[in-house]
Write a protein that holds these residues in place. Structure first.
Motif, PDB file in Angstrom:
ATOM      1  N   ILE A   9       0.818  -1.226   0.000  1.00 48.74           N
ATOM      2  CA  ILE A   9       0.000   0.000   0.000  1.00 48.74           C
ATOM      3  C   ILE A   9       0.851   1.274   0.000  1.00 48.74           C
ATOM      4  CG2 ILE A   9      -2.089  -0.996   1.025  1.00 48.74           C
ATOM      5  CD1 ILE A   9      -1.199   0.138   3.728  1.00 48.74           C
ATOM      6  N   ASP A  10       2.064   1.178   0.555  1.00 51.34           N
ATOM      7  CA  ASP A  10       2.916   2.371   0.593  1.00 51.34           C
ATOM      8  C   ASP A  10       3.482   2.731  -0.780  1.00 51.34           C
ATOM      9  OD1 ASP A  10       2.478   2.381   3.260  1.00 51.34           O
ATOM     10  OD2 ASP A  10       4.313   1.263   3.755  1.00 51.34           O
ATOM     11  N   GLU A  11       3.339   1.805  -1.726  1.00 46.91           N
ATOM     12  CA  GLU A  11       3.882   2.082  -3.064  1.00 46.91           C
ATOM     13  C   GLU A  11       2.810   2.607  -4.018  1.00 46.91           C
ATOM     14  OE1 GLU A  11       5.999  -1.345  -4.522  1.00 46.91           O
ATOM     15  OE2 GLU A  11       7.134  -1.524  -2.649  1.00 46.91           O
ATOM     16  N   ILE A  12       1.625   2.874  -3.471  1.00 50.49           N
ATOM     17  CA  ILE A  12       0.546   3.369  -4.335  1.00 50.49           C
ATOM     18  C   ILE A  12       0.132   4.767  -3.876  1.00 50.49           C
ATOM     19  CG2 ILE A  12      -1.724   2.857  -5.327  1.00 50.49           C
ATOM     20  CD1 ILE A  12      -1.409   0.001  -4.238  1.00 50.49           C
ATOM     21  N   ASP A  13       0.034   5.676  -4.822  1.00 48.94           N
ATOM     22  CA  ASP A  13      -0.421   7.031  -4.496  1.00 48.94           C
ATOM     23  C   ASP A  13      -1.909   7.160  -4.750  1.00 48.94           C
ATOM     24  OD1 ASP A  13       2.148   7.777  -3.898  1.00 48.94           O
ATOM     25  OD2 ASP A  13       2.584   8.485  -5.938  1.00 48.94           O
ATOM     26  N   LEU A  14      -2.569   7.925  -3.873  1.00 47.76           N
ATOM     27  CA  LEU A  14      -3.987   8.219  -4.111  1.00 47.76           C
ATOM     28  C   LEU A  14      -4.101   9.123  -5.334  1.00 47.76           C
ATOM     29  CD1 LEU A  14      -4.996   8.905  -0.439  1.00 47.76           C
ATOM     30  CD2 LEU A  14      -6.016   7.140  -1.859  1.00 47.76           C
ATOM     31  N   ASP A  15      -5.251   9.082  -5.952  1.00 49.94           N
ATOM     32  CA  ASP A  15      -5.482   9.886  -7.155  1.00 49.94           C
ATOM     33  C   ASP A  15      -5.864  11.309  -6.748  1.00 49.94           C
ATOM     34  OD1 ASP A  15      -6.319  10.959  -9.541  1.00 49.94           O
ATOM     35  OD2 ASP A  15      -8.193   9.810  -9.605  1.00 49.94           O
ATOM     36  N   LEU A  16      -4.916  12.211  -6.824  1.00 49.73           N
ATOM     37  CA  LEU A  16      -5.201  13.588  -6.393  1.00 49.73           C
ATOM     38  C   LEU A  16      -6.105  14.310  -7.390  1.00 49.73           C
ATOM     39  CD1 LEU A  16      -1.763  14.666  -4.874  1.00 49.73           C
ATOM     40  CD2 LEU A  16      -3.693  13.544  -3.776  1.00 49.73           C
ATOM     41  N   GLY A  17      -6.360  13.658  -8.524  1.00 51.20           N
ATOM     42  CA  GLY A  17      -7.307  14.231  -9.498  1.00 51.20           C
ATOM     43  C   GLY A  17      -8.743  13.868  -9.164  1.00 51.20           C
ATOM     44  N   ASN A  18      -8.938  12.979  -8.194  1.00 51.74           N
ATOM     45  CA  ASN A  18     -10.293  12.655  -7.745  1.00 51.74           C
ATOM     46  C   ASN A  18     -10.918  13.929  -7.183  1.00 51.74           C
ATOM     47  OD1 ASN A  18     -12.315  12.071  -5.685  1.00 51.74           O
ATOM     48  ND2 ASN A  18     -11.772   9.925  -5.933  1.00 51.74           N
ATOM     49  N   PRO A  19     -12.067  14.360  -7.721  1.00 47.37           N
ATOM     50  CA  PRO A  19     -12.616  15.653  -7.295  1.00 47.37           C
ATOM     51  C   PRO A  19     -12.852  15.778  -5.803  1.00 47.37           C
ATOM     52  CG  PRO A  19     -13.844  14.786  -9.147  1.00 47.37           C
ATOM     53  CD  PRO A  19     -12.893  13.710  -8.724  1.00 47.37           C
ATOM     54  N   ARG A  20     -13.199  14.645  -5.168  1.00 48.54           N
ATOM     55  CA  ARG A  20     -13.447  14.749  -3.718  1.00 48.54           C
ATOM     56  C   ARG A  20     -12.153  15.038  -2.967  1.00 48.54           C
ATOM     57  NH1 ARG A  20     -17.474   9.798  -2.519  1.00 48.54           N
ATOM     58  NH2 ARG A  20     -15.901   8.692  -3.677  1.00 48.54           N
ATOM     59  N   ILE A  21     -11.056  14.401  -3.426  1.00 44.43           N
ATOM     60  CA  ILE A  21      -9.771  14.667  -2.777  1.00 44.43           C
ATOM     61  C   ILE A  21      -9.294  16.071  -3.161  1.00 44.43           C
ATOM     62  CG2 ILE A  21      -7.370  13.917  -2.558  1.00 44.43           C
ATOM     63  CD1 ILE A  21      -8.272  11.090  -3.142  1.00 44.43           C
ATOM     64  N   ALA A  22      -9.459  16.402  -4.448  1.00 42.49           N
ATOM     65  CA  ALA A  22      -9.000  17.711  -4.937  1.00 42.49           C
ATOM     66  C   ALA A  22      -9.675  18.845  -4.162  1.00 42.49           C
ATOM     67  CB  ALA A  22      -9.303  17.835  -6.415  1.00 42.49           C
ATOM     68  N   ARG A  23     -10.967  18.675  -3.929  1.00 42.79           N
ATOM     69  CA  ARG A  23     -11.733  19.698  -3.203  1.00 42.79           C
ATOM     70  C   ARG A  23     -11.184  19.865  -1.789  1.00 42.79           C
ATOM     71  NH1 ARG A  23     -16.729  18.986  -0.871  1.00 42.79           N
ATOM     72  NH2 ARG A  23     -17.270  17.133  -2.039  1.00 42.79           N
ATOM     73  N   PHE A  24     -10.851  18.731  -1.188  1.00 40.77           N
ATOM     74  CA  PHE A  24     -10.330  18.756   0.173  1.00 40.77           C
ATOM     75  C   PHE A  24      -8.972  19.455   0.223  1.00 40.77           C
ATOM     76  CE2 PHE A  24      -9.458  17.055   4.346  1.00 40.77           C
ATOM     77  CZ  PHE A  24     -10.729  16.995   4.882  1.00 40.77           C
ATOM     78  N   LEU A  25      -8.150  19.165  -0.812  1.00 37.79           N
ATOM     79  CA  LEU A  25      -6.813  19.770  -0.850  1.00 37.79           C
ATOM     80  C   LEU A  25      -6.908  21.280  -0.995  1.00 37.79           C
ATOM     81  CD1 LEU A  25      -4.887  17.236  -3.135  1.00 37.79           C
ATOM     82  CD2 LEU A  25      -4.872  17.419  -0.650  1.00 37.79           C
ATOM     83  N   GLU A  26      -7.937  21.736  -1.724  1.00 32.73           N
ATOM     84  CA  GLU A  26      -8.118  23.179  -1.884  1.00 32.73           C
ATOM     85  C   GLU A  26      -8.294  23.856  -0.529  1.00 32.73           C
ATOM     86  OE1 GLU A  26     -11.469  23.679  -4.459  1.00 32.73           O
ATOM     87  OE2 GLU A  26     -10.362  22.971  -6.220  1.00 32.73           O
ATOM     88  N   ILE A  27      -8.947  23.137   0.388  1.00 34.49           N
ATOM     89  CA  ILE A  27      -9.204  23.716   1.709  1.00 34.49           C
ATOM     90  C   ILE A  27      -8.021  23.489   2.661  1.00 34.49           C
ATOM     91  CG2 ILE A  27     -10.771  23.713   3.693  1.00 34.49           C
ATOM     92  CD1 ILE A  27     -12.933  22.590   1.849  1.00 34.49           C
ATOM     93  N   TYR A  28      -7.501  22.266   2.638  1.00 36.22           N
ATOM     94  CA  TYR A  28      -6.537  21.908   3.682  1.00 36.22           C
ATOM     95  C   TYR A  28      -5.086  21.835   3.212  1.00 36.22           C
ATOM     96  CZ  TYR A  28     -10.438  21.234   6.725  1.00 36.22           C
ATOM     97  OH  TYR A  28     -11.549  21.466   7.471  1.00 36.22           O
ATOM     98  N   GLY A  29      -4.823  22.274   2.004  1.00 38.01           N
ATOM     99  CA  GLY A  29      -3.440  22.281   1.542  1.00 38.01           C
ATOM    100  C   GLY A  29      -3.044  20.948   0.945  1.00 38.01           C
ATOM    101  N   THR A  30      -1.768  20.828   0.624  1.00 40.77           N
ATOM    102  CA  THR A  30      -1.339  19.677  -0.171  1.00 40.77           C
ATOM    103  C   THR A  30      -0.896  18.467   0.639  1.00 40.77           C
ATOM    104  OG1 THR A  30       0.795  20.746  -0.266  1.00 40.77           O
ATOM    105  CG2 THR A  30      -0.627  21.006  -2.195  1.00 40.77           C
ATOM    106  N   THR A  31      -0.869  18.584   1.974  1.00 42.26           N
ATOM    107  CA  THR A  31      -0.424  17.428   2.754  1.00 42.26           C
ATOM    108  C   THR A  31      -1.469  17.013   3.792  1.00 42.26           C
ATOM    109  OG1 THR A  31       0.731  18.987   4.194  1.00 42.26           O
ATOM    110  CG2 THR A  31       2.064  17.834   2.543  1.00 42.26           C
ATOM    111  N   PRO A  32      -2.620  16.559   3.331  1.00 43.30           N
ATOM    112  CA  PRO A  32      -3.632  16.122   4.295  1.00 43.30           C
ATOM    113  C   PRO A  32      -3.222  14.806   4.948  1.00 43.30           C
ATOM    114  CG  PRO A  32      -4.340  15.624   2.067  1.00 43.30           C
ATOM    115  CD  PRO A  32      -3.036  16.343   1.937  1.00 43.30           C
ATOM    116  N   SER A  33      -3.691  14.584   6.169  1.00 43.49           N
ATOM    117  CA  SER A  33      -3.375  13.338   6.857  1.00 43.49           C
ATOM    118  C   SER A  33      -4.224  12.209   6.260  1.00 43.49           C
ATOM    119  CB  SER A  33      -3.694  13.481   8.343  1.00 43.49           C
ATOM    120  OG  SER A  33      -5.091  13.612   8.502  1.00 43.49           O
ATOM    121  N   ALA A  34      -3.851  10.960   6.606  1.00 41.54           N
ATOM    122  CA  ALA A  34      -4.619   9.805   6.118  1.00 41.54           C
ATOM    123  C   ALA A  34      -6.062   9.902   6.581  1.00 41.54           C
ATOM    124  CB  ALA A  34      -3.991   8.520   6.625  1.00 41.54           C
TER     125      ALA A  34
END
Lengths: 333, 135
Positions: A9-34
């Motif tokens: 699992i540590d070798e797989i990155d989440l899809d930051l293009g997923n709109p739900r994640i992207a929306r969250f990053l807009e609010i909380y910056g680029t290093t959200p916790s798990a």
């Protein structure tokens, strides 16, 4: 064709293009916790049934824990020696959470269907199938954001969009227009942390011709509409469709501008004085209404269709909302 | 049930924040008898009612987004805000994270509309949004 593999699992990155994640990053910056990522994926908050996403998330988590793993592998794209999730962000987040919390079982590796160097269009196709028409749909704002990207950045044609996600061009087009209005007129009114995506369905309703026409007729525009949404004049959002009726009534309009749509609608509701309806039971009223609805003529229905702000039709829509809510509450939804 | 989760989060949050000064905390979770349920406020029973040492109180309510937008809930919340204003209580609302902005906006609007002075806490999965309202 992809290849089935077990990948750490540590070798797989989440899809930051997923709109739900992207929306969250807009609010909380680029290093959200798990934990924050898990919430971002969990919370769809669909306007019509907000319990659904949360319930699906819980069921999925429970099912994975009970089965000791996945039945369907997640889909990843391998490019430049990196694995990125295309479909299955939530399942990967659940594995990561189980691993962190020390839940019994082997959560260090996850079954994947690995594709290599997929082109953007194929990736879009998988995302669309899974989240626009699939079993875990995105919330309306995320859908619209993604549709807008496909149309305006990836330059997909309407036919391609409709082929990918089904439905009608009009619906996709209304979502994109609503997204653009919200970005253009609502976003400047709020800080990033206050950008409330749950207000999106108000902007979808606003795309209806009779509503925009009513605003123009009374000297208002999209900026005013966004301000009304922000200032809570249009709460709950189903009051948006009442705007034509409110603005056409001088007293209603005055109360709306001073207070809000709910208060204006009280002014519009003329009291019935000749019959004491309060004394009639719900059962009797329901019987009378059912009888009347069964004999509505085609001509009347066409009148409703031609003029969605028709007072009778509006009253029926109001009834539908309350009826659905009551039944949902009784059935525990 | 989502509502049960929201009530649990509300109870945990209030307890954690105020455990030093809570004199009595009553929770309406449908299990306890009528004696330990919160009192009726303006005709409605809140999900949580707590008395704290400096003689103020906490009124807590949990709402799913769909329920929050109903007329009944809006009337209920105005009743709680009114009581909180008159009795110098704090008001806590527990909602899902993605709905906390909508809920905060609405509560701020209701407070401003009615000229209340209350401390409000919007509790969600990732913490709490606090705002102090003054007229």
């Amino acid at each position: 064709m992809g290849v089935h593999k077990l990948i750490p699992i540590d070798e797989i990155d989440l899809d930051l293009g997923n709109p739900r994640i992207a929306r969250f990053l807009e609010i909380y910056g680029t290093t959200p916790s798990a934990q924050q990522i898990a919430f971002a994926l969990r919370e769809g908050v669909a306007d019509d049934d907000s319990n659904e996403t949360s319930t699906t998330f819980r069921s999925l988590k429970e099912s994975i824990r009970t089965n000791g793993g996945l039945i369907n592998p997640i889909i990843v794209n391998k490019a430049k020696n990196k694995h990125v999730v295309i479909e299955g962000n939530t399942r990967l987040a659940i594995y990561k959470e189980f691993q962190e919390r020390g839940v019994e079982g082997n959560w260090s590796e996850i079954p994947c269907l690995v594709h290599e160097d997929m082109i953007e269009k194929a990736i879009d196709g998988i995302r669309l199938q899974a989240h626009l028409v699939g079993v875990r749909p995105w919330d309306p704002y995320s859908k619209a954001k993604y549709l807008s990207k496909l149309r305006n950045e990836n330059h997909l044609t309407w036919n391609e969009i409709v082929d990918f996600c089904g439905g009608k061009k009009e619906e996709a087009s209304r979502y994109i227009a609503a997204y653009e209005d919200m970005e253009k007129y609502y976003r400047p009114l709020v800080d990033d942390t206050d950008f409330d995506t749950t207000r999106f369905s108000g902007f979808v309703e606003y795309q209806k011709k009779n509503i925009k026409d009513a605003l123009i007729k009374h000297g208002f525009d999209s900026s005013d509409f966004a301000k009304w949404i922000k200032s809570n004049k249009l709460f709950p959002l189903n009051t948006v469709r009442k705007l034509p009726m409110i603005l056409d009534n001088p007293a209603g309009k005055e109360v709306f501008l001073k207070k809000d749509a709910k208060a204006a609608l009280k002014v519009l509701d003329s009291p019935i004085t000749d019959v004491n309806f309060e004394s009639i039971s719900i059962r009797e009223l329901a019987k009378i209404l059912t009888k009347k609805l069964r004999v509505i003529e085609g001509l009347t229905m066409r009148e409703y269709k031609a003029d969605p702000s028709h007072p009778e039709y509006q009253a029926l829509l109001d009834l539908k909302v309350d009826l659905d809510d009551t039944i949902d509450m009784v059935e525990g939804n | 049930m989502l509502h049960d989760e929201l009530v649990s989060r509300l109870v945990e949050f209030v307890f954690e924040e105020w455990k030093e000064s809570i004199v009595q905390m009553l929770v309406d979770h449908g299990i306890t008898g009528a004696k330990s349920r919160p009192p009726k406020i303006g005709g409605y029973i809140p999900d949580l009612y707590a008395r704290i040492a400096n003689e103020t109180c906490i009124i807590g309510e949990a709402k799913t987004p769909k329920d929050f937008e109903t007329d009944r809930s809006q009337e209920q919340i105005v009743s709680f805000l009114k009581y909180a204003d008159e009795n110098k209580c704090m008001f806590f609302l527990s909602v899902p994270f993605m709905y906390h902005l909508a809920a905060s906006g609405r509560i701020e609007y209701l407070i401003k509309l009615n000229g209340y002075k209350i401390n409000v806490y919007i509790v969600h999965e990732l913490g709490c949004r606090k705002f102090c309202a003054s007229n």
